[in-house]
Design a protein around this motif. Structure first.
Motif, PDB file in Angstrom:
ATOM      1  N   GLY A 123      10.924  37.134  35.510  1.00 59.16           N
ATOM      2  CA  GLY A 123       9.837  36.213  34.153  1.00 59.16           C
ATOM      3  C   GLY A 123      10.230  34.964  34.338  1.00 59.16           C
ATOM      4  N   ARG A 124       9.153  34.150  33.219  1.00 56.97           N
ATOM      5  CA  ARG A 124       8.840  32.883  33.166  1.00 56.97           C
ATOM      6  C   ARG A 124       9.358  32.642  32.005  1.00 56.97           C
ATOM      7  N   ARG A 125      10.857  31.170  31.914  1.00 58.34           N
ATOM      8  CA  ARG A 125      11.330  30.835  31.153  1.00 58.34           C
ATOM      9  C   ARG A 125       9.731  30.602  29.614  1.00 58.34           C
ATOM     10  N   SER A 126       8.780  30.616  29.597  1.00 55.49           N
ATOM     11  CA  SER A 126       7.745  29.746  28.771  1.00 55.49           C
ATOM     12  C   SER A 126       7.929  31.184  27.852  1.00 55.49           C
ATOM     13  N   GLU A 127       8.167  32.508  27.918  1.00 57.83           N
ATOM     14  CA  GLU A 127       7.651  34.031  27.183  1.00 57.83           C
ATOM     15  C   GLU A 127       9.433  33.484  26.398  1.00 57.83           C
ATOM     16  N   ILE A 128      10.248  32.514  26.375  1.00 63.15           N
ATOM     17  CA  ILE A 128      11.347  33.184  24.865  1.00 63.15           C
ATOM     18  C   ILE A 128      11.755  32.319  24.601  1.00 63.15           C
ATOM     19  N   GLU A 129      12.031  30.217  26.053  1.00 61.89           N
ATOM     20  CA  GLU A 129      11.691  29.126  25.883  1.00 61.89           C
ATOM     21  C   GLU A 129      12.138  28.592  24.014  1.00 61.89           C
ATOM     22  N   ASN A 130      11.282  29.481  23.255  1.00 58.33           N
ATOM     23  CA  ASN A 130      10.799  28.148  21.938  1.00 58.33           C
ATOM     24  C   ASN A 130      10.610  29.687  20.768  1.00 58.33           C
ATOM     25  N   ASN A 131      11.591  30.464  21.088  1.00 58.35           N
ATOM     26  CA  ASN A 131      11.656  31.962  20.003  1.00 58.35           C
ATOM     27  C   ASN A 131      13.360  32.169  20.372  1.00 58.35           C
ATOM     28  N   ASP A 132      14.152  31.280  19.416  1.00 59.11           N
ATOM     29  CA  ASP A 132      15.616  31.731  19.184  1.00 59.11           C
ATOM     30  C   ASP A 132      16.178  33.432  19.272  1.00 59.11           C
ATOM     31  N   GLN A 133      14.835  34.273  18.379  1.00 62.67           N
ATOM     32  CA  GLN A 133      15.794  35.196  18.137  1.00 62.67           C
ATOM     33  C   GLN A 133      15.599  36.206  19.707  1.00 62.67           C
ATOM     34  N   ARG A 134      14.419  35.976  20.698  1.00 63.70           N
ATOM     35  CA  ARG A 134      14.267  36.852  21.963  1.00 63.70           C
ATOM     36  C   ARG A 134      15.843  35.667  23.144  1.00 63.70           C
ATOM     37  N   LYS A 135      15.602  34.824  22.978  1.00 69.56           N
ATOM     38  CA  LYS A 135      16.790  33.929  23.535  1.00 69.56           C
ATOM     39  C   LYS A 135      17.941  34.765  23.183  1.00 69.56           C
ATOM     40  N   GLN A 136      18.009  34.864  21.902  1.00 74.55           N
ATOM     41  CA  GLN A 136      19.672  35.519  21.785  1.00 74.55           C
ATOM     42  C   GLN A 136      19.728  37.014  22.180  1.00 74.55           C
ATOM     43  N   LEU A 137      18.251  37.620  22.127  1.00 75.32           N
ATOM     44  CA  LEU A 137      18.426  39.059  23.128  1.00 75.32           C
ATOM     45  C   LEU A 137      18.860  39.364  23.778  1.00 75.32           C
ATOM     46  N   ILE A 138      18.059  38.704  25.287  1.00 73.87           N
ATOM     47  CA  ILE A 138      18.491  38.300  26.729  1.00 73.87           C
ATOM     48  C   ILE A 138      19.390  37.812  26.650  1.00 73.87           C
ATOM     49  N   LYS A 139      20.532  36.837  25.725  1.00 67.99           N
ATOM     50  CA  LYS A 139      21.407  36.582  26.071  1.00 67.99           C
ATOM     51  C   LYS A 139      22.692  37.230  25.968  1.00 67.99           C
ATOM     52  N   SER A 140      21.939  38.454  25.204  1.00 68.92           N
ATOM     53  CA  SER A 140      22.947  39.747  24.932  1.00 68.92           C
ATOM     54  C   SER A 140      23.491  40.548  26.044  1.00 68.92           C
ATOM     55  N   TYR A 141      22.845  40.607  27.037  1.00 71.12           N
ATOM     56  CA  TYR A 141      22.807  41.623  27.929  1.00 71.12           C
ATOM     57  C   TYR A 141      22.947  40.499  29.645  1.00 71.12           C
ATOM     58  N   GLN A 142      23.676  39.728  29.093  1.00 72.23           N
ATOM     59  CA  GLN A 142      24.175  38.288  29.719  1.00 72.23           C
ATOM     60  C   GLN A 142      25.725  38.913  29.393  1.00 72.23           C
ATOM     61  N   SER A 143      26.930  38.750  31.112  1.00 73.05           N
ATOM     62  CA  SER A 143      28.664  39.345  30.383  1.00 73.05           C
ATOM     63  C   SER A 143      29.215  38.326  31.939  1.00 73.05           C
ATOM     64  N   GLU A 144      30.044  37.958  31.504  1.00 72.94           N
ATOM     65  CA  GLU A 144      30.907  37.234  32.819  1.00 72.94           C
ATOM     66  C   GLU A 144      30.682  37.415  34.044  1.00 72.94           C
ATOM     67  N   ASN A 145      30.202  38.977  34.585  1.00 72.10           N
ATOM     68  CA  ASN A 145      29.675  39.528  34.986  1.00 72.10           C
ATOM     69  C   ASN A 145      27.909  39.431  36.082  1.00 72.10           C
ATOM     70  N   ILE A 146      27.450  39.492  34.791  1.00 70.97           N
ATOM     71  CA  ILE A 146      25.312  39.511  35.497  1.00 70.97           C
ATOM     72  C   ILE A 146      25.274  38.147  34.509  1.00 70.97           C
ATOM     73  N   LYS A 147      24.169  37.221  34.825  1.00 73.95           N
ATOM     74  CA  LYS A 147      23.657  36.338  34.514  1.00 73.95           C
ATOM     75  C   LYS A 147      21.890  36.594  35.312  1.00 73.95           C
ATOM     76  N   ILE A 148      21.350  36.384  34.099  1.00 72.50           N
ATOM     77  CA  ILE A 148      19.312  36.416  33.422  1.00 72.50           C
ATOM     78  C   ILE A 148      19.087  35.332  33.716  1.00 72.50           C
ATOM     79  N   ILE A 149      18.687  34.852  35.471  1.00 72.89           N
ATOM     80  CA  ILE A 149      17.258  33.157  34.856  1.00 72.89           C
ATOM     81  C   ILE A 149      15.970  33.748  35.123  1.00 72.89           C
TER      82      ILE A 149
END
Length: 237
Positions: A123-149
């Motif tokens: 996807g595109r950053r514009s979908e999440i960059e201005n929404n803290d709740q969305r950013k935190q939710l996507i971040k919760s799926y990341q770990s030291e072994n998984i990166k979402i960009i």
């Protein structure tokens, strides 16, 4: 992306860089899995095996006007977690590492630990960059072994990323694409009879590397590994 390898993400790259500057395309593992791209990277003591899954730029993180996850993202992250789960089995991990043992060299590092890492491009950053709740939710799926960009991150990385060669495993051969091989040490580290290159690369090998880094011992003498490789590599279509 195959023509513009600067777009290939470099998350998780260790201090020795992308191994041989080679990225494998459509690498199969297990009976049902295939990553869009894959590369090895190492330090002096360990390895990381990095799997890259690339979704479409128009893939959605969230449903319209909602903070509920879109099915696009749910399917993508499920695939990554499925790969991670499969590789968490010691037998599966050992089998996979055996399948890439020809490029996981030098041999003295064969028993060094390997961490499995995963990059999801979605996807595109514009979908999440201005929404803290969305950013935190996507971040919760990341770990030291998984990166979402996002795809935006790929474009931003171009000025910093050195070129790579795309390669494909075909039976016992490794087909390396491009008329320049960006890390010539591969011809002294891997049996060149297992490598297939372009005719332009073979001609360059015939000229020799003229570097002491690419000398190998042959019949009691040190010779240029590129000249030896030119006699053994095959030409791919």
């Amino acid at each position: 992306m195959e023509r513009h390898t600067g777009l290939i993400p470099r998350n998780f790259v260790l201090n020795h860089g992308v191994h041989f500057r080679i990225v494998l395309r459509k690498l199969s593992f297990g009976s049902d899995y295939k990553s869009d791209f894959f590369f090895l990277t190492k330090s002096s003591i360990d390895w990381s095996a990095v799997f890259i899954e690339i979704e479409k730029p128009q893939s959605k993180f969230f449903r319209d006007k909602s903070n509920e996850l879109h099915s696009d993202f749910q399917k993508a992250i499920h695939q990554i977690k499925t790969w991670q789960s499969w590789l968490s089995d010691s037998g599966n991990a050992a089998g996979f590492l055996s399948s890439i043992s020809d490029i996981r060299v030098p041999r003295q590092m064969a028993n060094h630990p390997t961490d499995f890492k995963f990059i999801l491009v979605h996807g595109r950053r514009s979908e999440i960059e201005n929404n803290d709740q969305r950013k935190q939710l996507i971040k919760s799926y990341q770990s030291e072994n998984i990166k979402i960009i996002s795809f935006d991150s790929l474009i931003e990385g171009i000025p910093l990323n050195y070129p790579l060669n795309i390669a494909v495993r075909k039976n016992e051969f490794l087909d390396i694409f491009g008329d320049t091989v960006h890390d010539g040490s591969i011809f002294s580290a891997i049996d060149p009879s297992k490598l297939r290159v372009s005719s332009a690369v073979q001609k360059r090998l015939e000229e020799g590397s003229k570097s002491p880094q690419h000398l190998v011992e042959c019949n009691g003498e040190y010779v240029d590994a590129w000249i030896l490789a030119a006699q053994k590599v095959r030409i791919h279509n």
